[in-house]
Design an enzyme around this catalytic site. Structure first.
Site, short mmCIF file in Angstrom:
data_model
loop_
_atom_site.label_atom_id
_atom_site.label_comp_id
_atom_site.label_asym_id
_atom_site.label_seq_id
_atom_site.Cartn_x
_atom_site.Cartn_y
_atom_site.Cartn_z
CB THR A 1 -1.42 -0.20 1.32
OG1 THR A 1 -1.62 -1.04 1.27
CG2 THR A 1 -1.98 1.51 1.20
CB SER B 1 5.90 -27.46 -1.72
OG SER B 1 4.75 -27.20 -0.94
CE LYS C 1 7.74 -23.85 -0.33
NZ LYS C 1 7.07 -24.82 -1.65
#
Length: 774
Positions: free
Chosen positions: A363, A676, A719
């Protein structure tokens, strides 16, 4: 009726709040499985006949014979229409029937029923009742439905059963359930006629009172019309005398605004027509205020007014760098657009969608872009919006109608080319009032939005010069046609080093200023800041980190407010007193992993996370059990991994389990899905079956196929950062994801060891090296 009673077996259709009368055709919607089965059974018979009975209790979802009224109606199915959620039929009710005995209760009700013909009655009382009912029926239709011309000799022929009029009247009067059932169960025509006469008399009296009220209202309308004529005459007199009333002064003001406004010619003509119509409406009329508000909006809209873009590329880079750290790809895309606008001023504004975890600056980046371009900035949130009219506006015929949020934003901005940020586009709702996502497809399409028509404004407005930016945490919930209209720019989570830089350059100075502290009043060394990042926050963005720094600043502000003017340097040992106990602990993982446990990596909307997958062998039970609040895709990944390991295991010395296997993925309260975790599940199962422990310093991610191939997955940056936060510096990932490592900071790539796998063999060699020794 003179025919004798008959008995036959029919499928039973129970109804919740409806009574069906003989001689009546009516539609019925069915969605209960038992009822649908009963309809199908009736359709398979030659006469398509079933029995319809009303439930004693409408809340019973699977009624039995004891839950039904004893008397119902036999009916023939005339038409049927099927959809995904329900079956709709039209039945023609034949005669009354009574339940005799149940034949079956599953999969639908079937019972033996006995017909209940009405006894034949004659006499003066019967004839008097018939004439009174016909008279009341005529009055009822004359008052409530004057367009209907009744012809009773044709409706009920002489000598015919008068119940052919009584029962349809019962259906027409919309009796309550108890009254309708009482009419159906009436043992004689006389009893039935007395019931319908009472209801007809009641309804006729109500209609007479309504007619009286309407006549009085019409008289009031005559007074209003007279007042209108007098006001028109008063306006004419004032005009002759040169006097101006309130309405005249407002109209003069509108004429002045119209003369001064820069409007397209087609819009100017529409406004003139609307203004002419307004002059004919009394100023005290509600319609006058609606028309006046609409004209005010039209004249205030920025049809031609616009800001001049600042196309200085060096200035844009400086502004973007001042406000945000990193985000190289997004900043480069903005610079590209400025270059295009500089060379081609007529280029259409882009429509960008910033996606990423909360707190990464989506934003605030929109505000920076507006500042760099020199454009007005308008923002509103789409989260939870489920009414299409909030975007397109309400039609002016509705009370309290307003223009849509898009037109309101342009009205506030005062220019036709602002930067409009649509926050949380992935959280749009949808209900019976329309689909806001469908409305956005026109707004966010440069090929269509040059003539956007708001329902309230009802005039074409050009949105092609508006710079639209949307934000989302995930694109999974955004409809594909809408997603296709936007250019996606992903803002990944930050590493600890990036958070340190952001805190030093942006967060800490801002929180210090907001607390009213001078630069020399308050300092946070790097080791203290690192402890705040690792021990008091766990997020992909920096929103919680800014809250923690703000809390530190307020604690220091208390000391200065109490007159202690010594500068404060917050040491690591001070954090527990100032921020409380540590909220998070850097997981060193389970360095001693037992057989059957493997460390995986997961992507979430708030960044990446470390995920343990645990497998144990049971002496008995179901062959394969999966728990942990998993979605279908993740469950299928587990079954695929198990099938492959069992078929492949003998080649490398893995024994098949003697009992059942249970796989669990903590935490059980959090929903998890996606492919995954396939390689992690395969590794955990291989570890369980072989009795060998997985390396504790290794985490992994990747999708597995039944032939053992390792397929690429998403969210690699998040990750890897999650593994690094947990002090895991060895990551196994699909070979095809090697290209995604360029998104990582250089220092992270240097610290981490990556093993790229094309086949599950590569994963097992990296995670279970002892399996391949000898």
């Amino acid at each position: 009726m003179t025919e004798s009673n008959r008995t036959y077996v029919l499928p039973i259709l129970p109804l919740k709040n409806t009574v069906v009368f003989p001689y009546v055709a009516m539609p019925i919607s069915i969605n209960r499985p038992g009822s649908v089965a009963a309809v199908e059974d009736a359709l398979s018979s030659k006469n398509r006949l079933l029995a319809v009975f009303t439930q004693l209790d409408a809340t019973v979802e699977a009624p039995l014979i004891k839950d039904l009224h004893a008397i119902g109606t036999s009916a023939v199915i005339k038409l049927i229409s099927r959809s995904e959620s329900m079956v709709q039929i039209i039945i023609n009710a034949v005669e009354r029937v009574e339940l005799s005995e149940m034949e079956q209760s599953t999969p639908f009700l079937k019972a033996r029923v006995r017909t209940l013909p009405m006894p034949l009655e004659q006499g003066l009382e019967v004839e008097a009742l018939q004439r009174e009912i016909m008279e009341l029926t005529g009055r009822y239709f004359a008052l409530g439905h004057p367009e209907v011309q009744l012809n009773f000799p044709q409706f009920v022929a002489p000598g015919e059963d008068f119940m052919q009029l009584v029962y349809p009247l019962g259906q027409l009067l919309a009796l309550d359930i108890n009254s309708a059932q009482a009419l159906l169960e009436a043992p004689t025509p006389t009893a039935a006629m007395k019931i319908i006469r009472g209801h007809l008399n009641h309804e006729t009296q109500i209609l007479e009172i309504r007619q009286k009220i309407a006549d009085e209202a019409q008289s009031e309308m005559g007074k209003e019309q007279r007042n209108y004529i007098l006001r028109q005459q008063l306006q004419a007199i004032q005009k002759e005398l040169g006097e101006k009333g309130q309405g005249n002064s407002e109209l003069a003001e509108l004429h002045k605004k119209l003369a001064e406004a820069e409007l397209p010619e087609n819009i100017r003509e529409e406004v003139k027509k609307e203004l002419s119509r307004l002059e004919q409406i009394p100023a005290v009329s509600a319609e006058y205020q609606v028309a006046r508000s609409h004209l005010d909006l039209v004249l205030e809209m920025p049809w031609h007014k616009h800001t001049t873009d600042n196309l200085n590329l060096a200035n844009a880079r400086q502004v973007l760098d001042e406000d945000h750290y990193g985000l190289k790809e997004v900043k480069e895309r903005i610079i590209e657009q400025l270059a295009v606008m500089k060379l081609n001023p007529e280029a259409k504004a882009p429509i960008l969608c910033f996606t990423g975890p909360p707190g990464v600056g989506k934003t605030s980046l929109g505000q920076s872009i507006a500042r760099a371009l020199g454009r007005k900035f308008e923002r509103f949130s789409l989260g939870g919006m489920s009414d299409e009219a909030e975007l397109r506006g309400h039609r002016r015929t509705y009370i309290g109608a307003m223009p849509g949020r898009i037109i309101q934003a342009l009205r506030r901005a005062g220019v036709r080319n602002p930067l409009v940020m649509l926050d949380e586009i992935d959280k749009l709702g949808r209900d019976f009032r329309g689909d806001p996502a469908a409305a956005l497809m026109e707004v966010l399409d440069p090929a269509q939005n040059y003539a956007f028509r708001d329902n309230y404004l009802d005039l074409p407005f050009d949105l092609s010069k508006v710079f639209f930016i949307t934000t989302a945490n995930t694109v999974d919930t955004i409809p594909k046609p809408l997603l296709d209209r936007m250019e996606l720019l992903h803002l990944s989570g930050y590493s600890d080093e990036e958070k340190m830089e952001i805190a030093h350059h942006y967060l800490f100075p801002r929180q210090r200023r907001e607390a009213g502290l001078a630069e020399n009043h308050f300092a946070v060394p790097d080791d203290t800041l690192a402890a705040v990042i690792r021990r008091y926050t766990r997020e992909a963005g920096v929103r919680e980190l800014e809250r923690m720094l703000g809390r530190l600043a307020r604690k220091v502000a208390i000391r200065f407010a109490e007159g202690k003017n010594e500068p404060v340097t917050v040491q690591r040992g001070d954090l527990q007193d100032m921020l409380g106990p540590e909220r998070f602990f850097v997981e060193k993982l389970r360095r001693e992993l037992p057989p059957g446990v493997a460390t995986g990596l997961a992507w979430t909307e708030s960044g990446g996370d470390v995920l343990y997958i645990e497998a144990i062998e049971l002496p008995e039970g179901e062959k394969f059990t999966i728990t942990g609040h998993l979605g279908d895709v993740m469950k299928e990944s587990a079954m695929t991994a198990n099938s492959y390991i069992l078929s492949y295991g003998e080649k490398i010395g893995i024994k098949k389990p003697r009992g059942a296997v249970h796989i669990h993925v903590p935490a059980g309260a959090i929903p998890k899905d996606g492919p995954s975790a396939g390689v992690t599940m395969a590794t955990a199962l291989a570890s369980l079956y072989s009795g060998l422990a997985v390396r504790g310093d290794t985490a992994m991610t990747g999708e597995i196929t039944l032939s053992g191939l390792v397929l690429p997955v998403g969210g690699i940056k998040e990750k890897v950062l999650a593994a690094r936060r947990a002090s895991v510096h060895r990551v196994i990932m699909p070979r095809e994801n090697e290209k995604d490592l360029h998104e990582l900071p250089d220092n992270v790539r240097q610290e981490m060891q990556f093993i790229f796998a094309e086949h599950i063999d590569d994963v097992l060699r990296g995670a279970l090296p002892e399996l391949f020794k000898g």
